[in-house]
Design a protein around this motif. Structure first.
Motif, PDB file in Angstrom:
ATOM      1  N   GLU A  50      33.404  25.614  34.332  1.00 26.56           N
ATOM      2  CA  GLU A  50      34.496  26.715  34.492  1.00 26.56           C
ATOM      3  C   GLU A  50      35.519  26.238  35.999  1.00 26.56           C
ATOM      4  O   GLU A  50      36.091  26.925  36.406  1.00 26.56           O
ATOM      5  N   CYS A  51      35.244  24.991  36.259  1.00 28.29           N
ATOM      6  CA  CYS A  51      36.219  24.426  37.526  1.00 28.29           C
ATOM      7  C   CYS A  51      37.557  24.898  37.360  1.00 28.29           C
ATOM      8  O   CYS A  51      38.132  25.342  38.329  1.00 28.29           O
TER       9      CYS A  51
ATOM     10  N   PRO B 298      32.195  31.125  41.184  1.00 26.31           N
ATOM     11  CA  PRO B 298      31.181  30.313  40.596  1.00 26.31           C
ATOM     12  C   PRO B 298      29.941  30.968  39.440  1.00 26.31           C
ATOM     13  O   PRO B 298      29.649  30.077  38.708  1.00 26.31           O
ATOM     14  N   LYS B 299      29.570  32.174  40.176  1.00 28.07           N
ATOM     15  CA  LYS B 299      28.575  32.700  39.316  1.00 28.07           C
ATOM     16  C   LYS B 299      28.918  33.142  37.778  1.00 28.07           C
ATOM     17  O   LYS B 299      27.877  33.216  37.127  1.00 28.07           O
ATOM     18  N   ASP B 300      30.054  33.048  37.608  1.00 27.67           N
ATOM     19  CA  ASP B 300      30.772  33.328  36.123  1.00 27.67           C
ATOM     20  C   ASP B 300      30.390  31.981  35.169  1.00 27.67           C
ATOM     21  O   ASP B 300      30.589  32.182  34.003  1.00 27.67           O
ATOM     22  N   CYS B 301      30.168  30.918  35.941  1.00 25.82           N
ATOM     23  CA  CYS B 301      29.944  29.678  35.235  1.00 25.82           C
ATOM     24  C   CYS B 301      28.516  29.833  34.624  1.00 25.82           C
ATOM     25  O   CYS B 301      27.358  29.763  35.708  1.00 25.82           O
ATOM     26  N   LYS B 302      28.180  29.219  33.444  1.00 30.96           N
ATOM     27  CA  LYS B 302      26.856  29.220  33.059  1.00 30.96           C
ATOM     28  C   LYS B 302      26.127  27.765  33.315  1.00 30.96           C
ATOM     29  O   LYS B 302      24.732  27.996  33.438  1.00 30.96           O
ATOM     30  N   LEU B 303      26.825  27.047  33.988  1.00 29.88           N
ATOM     31  CA  LEU B 303      26.184  25.543  34.791  1.00 29.88           C
ATOM     32  C   LEU B 303      25.747  26.013  35.882  1.00 29.88           C
ATOM     33  O   LEU B 303      24.842  25.358  36.421  1.00 29.88           O
TER      34      LEU B 303
ATOM     35  N   ALA C 204      29.879  25.590  47.991  1.00 32.87           N
ATOM     36  CA  ALA C 204      29.861  26.549  49.189  1.00 32.87           C
ATOM     37  C   ALA C 204      28.838  27.903  48.791  1.00 32.87           C
ATOM     38  O   ALA C 204      28.101  28.289  49.441  1.00 32.87           O
ATOM     39  N   ALA C 205      29.176  28.382  47.673  1.00 38.88           N
ATOM     40  CA  ALA C 205      28.487  29.404  47.147  1.00 38.88           C
ATOM     41  C   ALA C 205      26.926  29.193  46.741  1.00 38.88           C
ATOM     42  O   ALA C 205      26.076  29.794  47.166  1.00 38.88           O
ATOM     43  N   PHE C 206      26.688  27.903  46.258  1.00 40.80           N
ATOM     44  CA  PHE C 206      25.445  27.409  46.060  1.00 40.80           C
ATOM     45  C   PHE C 206      24.730  27.093  47.351  1.00 40.80           C
ATOM     46  O   PHE C 206      23.555  27.937  47.560  1.00 40.80           O
ATOM     47  N   GLN C 207      25.066  26.659  48.437  1.00 35.29           N
ATOM     48  CA  GLN C 207      24.679  26.570  49.581  1.00 35.29           C
ATOM     49  C   GLN C 207      24.263  27.673  50.454  1.00 35.29           C
ATOM     50  O   GLN C 207      23.192  27.764  51.083  1.00 35.29           O
ATOM     51  N   TYR C 208      25.157  28.686  50.464  1.00 32.94           N
ATOM     52  CA  TYR C 208      25.022  29.793  51.192  1.00 32.94           C
ATOM     53  C   TYR C 208      24.631  31.030  50.650  1.00 32.94           C
ATOM     54  O   TYR C 208      24.638  32.138  51.358  1.00 32.94           O
ATOM     55  N   SER C 209      24.936  31.237  49.436  1.00 36.90           N
ATOM     56  CA  SER C 209      25.146  32.450  48.833  1.00 36.90           C
ATOM     57  C   SER C 209      23.387  33.089  48.654  1.00 36.90           C
ATOM     58  O   SER C 209      22.692  32.178  48.510  1.00 36.90           O
ATOM     59  N   LEU C 210      23.554  34.387  48.807  1.00 39.50           N
ATOM     60  CA  LEU C 210      22.131  34.801  48.781  1.00 39.50           C
ATOM     61  C   LEU C 210      21.970  35.553  47.381  1.00 39.50           C
ATOM     62  O   LEU C 210      20.886  35.917  47.064  1.00 39.50           O
ATOM     63  N   ILE C 211      22.992  35.277  46.469  1.00 38.97           N
ATOM     64  CA  ILE C 211      22.753  35.871  44.979  1.00 38.97           C
ATOM     65  C   ILE C 211      21.580  34.924  44.356  1.00 38.97           C
ATOM     66  O   ILE C 211      21.545  33.596  44.797  1.00 38.97           O
ATOM     67  N   SER C 212      20.826  35.219  43.434  1.00 43.29           N
ATOM     68  CA  SER C 212      19.724  34.764  42.888  1.00 43.29           C
ATOM     69  C   SER C 212      20.302  33.530  41.749  1.00 43.29           C
ATOM     70  O   SER C 212      21.332  33.871  41.304  1.00 43.29           O
ATOM     71  N   ARG C 213      19.792  32.283  41.889  1.00 40.91           N
ATOM     72  CA  ARG C 213      20.342  31.338  41.364  1.00 40.91           C
ATOM     73  C   ARG C 213      19.631  31.190  40.232  1.00 40.91           C
ATOM     74  O   ARG C 213      18.329  31.100  40.126  1.00 40.91           O
TER      75      ARG C 213
END
Lengths: 367, 80
Positions: free
Chosen positions: A318-319, A329-334, A358-367
């Motif tokens: 979804e880039c 970023p969280k809207d992308c299934k990859l 940035a979202a992956f490194q610092y985000s608190l949402i569950s990945r």
């Protein structure tokens, strides 16, 4: 005064957030685009996105040069690195950006291509001086911050008569990209957090068209957390008053006309391309720079008669939508599954300034 | 790419070059893009090996004075 710690005080941050909370109109939404990847990184790193009121939405813009370079240009860099007796010099971030079929400069290096990571174009010049039997190609990318060093290095190479130094030029322009996003009606933006270091070069006046023709306020913001918060407060004021002005919050580094010497060096060596293709935004007229005819001797595209490549993004990545602020970023299934900073499928996951990284490194949402 | 940092000039060299120090890390950089003269002790924003400009201490102090006002303090306590 060290210009860093003073702009990271949490007590001041609290006060600025109180100001913002007091000033917002709860009846409306505020869609603010931070154009620059440096701000995206700072916003996630300091958790600014998590402490703002819910009706302020920060939209990540395409100001990450690693992210916006289209796949065919990566393929061309790989092609150049594979030419005989070539050492391709590149900024580190570019090595992991996926090209066609997930190939990359890093994989080309593993296969034996001579690829050297450099911190500065000056390092590439040094290599050219010391290795006269090799052709040194500098993979030049970036917005107006990295452009003057590239132009200056070409002037230096000419002065030194370095025939074995070439530049693969991919420099792009910020204000043009801003207007391209505003022309795209899919994105709803109320105001811009303007770039810090790009603005040192181009000056705060460079955003006149965005402010006047598109009626969008722009606040040039420093990269420290207090700079970003103060700039958001200014933007809220401007939006509330319906004033599409330009405010320079980053006064310690930016002036209205910019760095005229750097601008003159750029203009002497580089000129606008008719078209340049951006990942996510497609072709944008007069948005990229190429080397002027006078310096064609140093242009890798001319010297190697560079072939064109056709390739597509990974289908489910979804880039392109993330770069335009249409998706997150969280809207992308990859995101965080098949695509991580260690194994990026899309460009936004490569550089620390990319929205996904940035979202992956610092985000608190569950990945 | 754009995460340039403020860093202090500790030595001026020939050929428009200088040595800067950031928390003890020393780096040789180019001053070729600067519009005005810099001296030892000045802070510059460095990006990809080039100083893009000199940081203006007066302007920085004005921003910090506003922060001090927010805290209702006479002086802004610098944290180190």
């Amino acid at each position: 005064m060290k210009y860093i710690d003073e702009f990271r005080n949490s007590q001041v941050a609290k006060k600025l957030i109180e100001n913002i909370q007091r000033k917002i109109n709860p009846e409306r939404k505020y869609n603010l685009m931070e154009f620059c990847g440096g701000h995206t990184h700072a916003i996630h790193r300091y958790g600014i996105n998590q402490i703002l009121p819910a009706n302020i939405k920060l939209i990540h813009g395409p100001g990450c040069p690693v992210c916006v370079l289209p796949i065919p240009r990566i393929d061309q860099a790989i092609w150049l690195a594979n030419q005989p007796d070539v050492i391709l010099c590149s900024y580190a971030d570019m090595l992991r950006v996926p090209g066609d079929k997930q190939d990359s400069l890093l994989k080309a290096k593993a296969r034996g291509a001579q690829i050297q990571i450099v911190y500065s174009v000056l390092d590439a010049l040094e290599i050219a001086k010391n290795q006269s039997d090799k052709m040194i190609i500098f993979f030049a990318i970036g917005f107006e911050t990295t452009t003057p060093p590239t132009a200056h290095a070409i002037l230096e190479a000419k002065k030194m008569g370095l025939d074995n130094f070439k530049v693969f030029c991919n420099h792009v322009l910020t204000p043009v990209a801003m207007t391209a996003i505003l022309d795209d009606n899919e994105v709803n933006i109320d105001g811009f957090i303007g770039p810090s270091h790009v603005s040192i070069i181009v000056g705060s006046d460079a955003y006149r068209e965005v402010a006047q023709e598109y009626q969008k306020p722009v606040v040039i913001a420093g990269f420290e957390p207090l700079d970003v918060l103060q700039s958001i407060e200014y933007l809220i004021d401007l939006i509330n008053e319906n004033k599409p002005d330009i405010i320079n919050q980053y006064t310690r580094a930016v002036n209205p006309e910019g760095n005229l010497k750097a601008q003159e060096i750029i203009a002497r060596v580089l000129e606008k391309r008719q078209q340049f293709s951006w990942r996510g935004l497609g072709q944008i007229a007069k948005s990229g720079l190429k080397i002027r005819q006078e310096y064609a001797h140093f242009d890798a595209e001319v010297y190697y008669n560079l072939p064109e490549f056709q390739s597509d993004d990974v289908k489910s990545c979804e880039c392109p939508q993330i770069l335009r602020g249409i998706k997150e970023p969280k809207d992308c299934k990859l995101f965080g599954k098949a695509c991580t900073p260690e194994n990026p499928m899309g460009a936004c996951m490569v550089s620390s300034e990319g929205a996904c990284a940035a979202a992956f490194q610092y985000s608190l949402i569950s990945r | 790419m754009c995460l340039a940092i403020p860093t202090q000039i500790i030595e001026l060299l020939d050929n428009q070059m200088a040595i800067t120090s950031l928390s003890g890390v020393k780096k040789e950089i180019s001053l070729a893009l600067l519009m005005d003269e810099v001296k030892i002790g000045d802070y510059v924003i460095v990006h990809a090996g080039y100083a893009l400009n000199r940081l203006d201490e007066d302007d920085a102090r004005k921003t910090l004075a506003y922060f001090a006002e927010l805290l209702n303090e006479e002086n802004y306590n610098e944290i180190h």
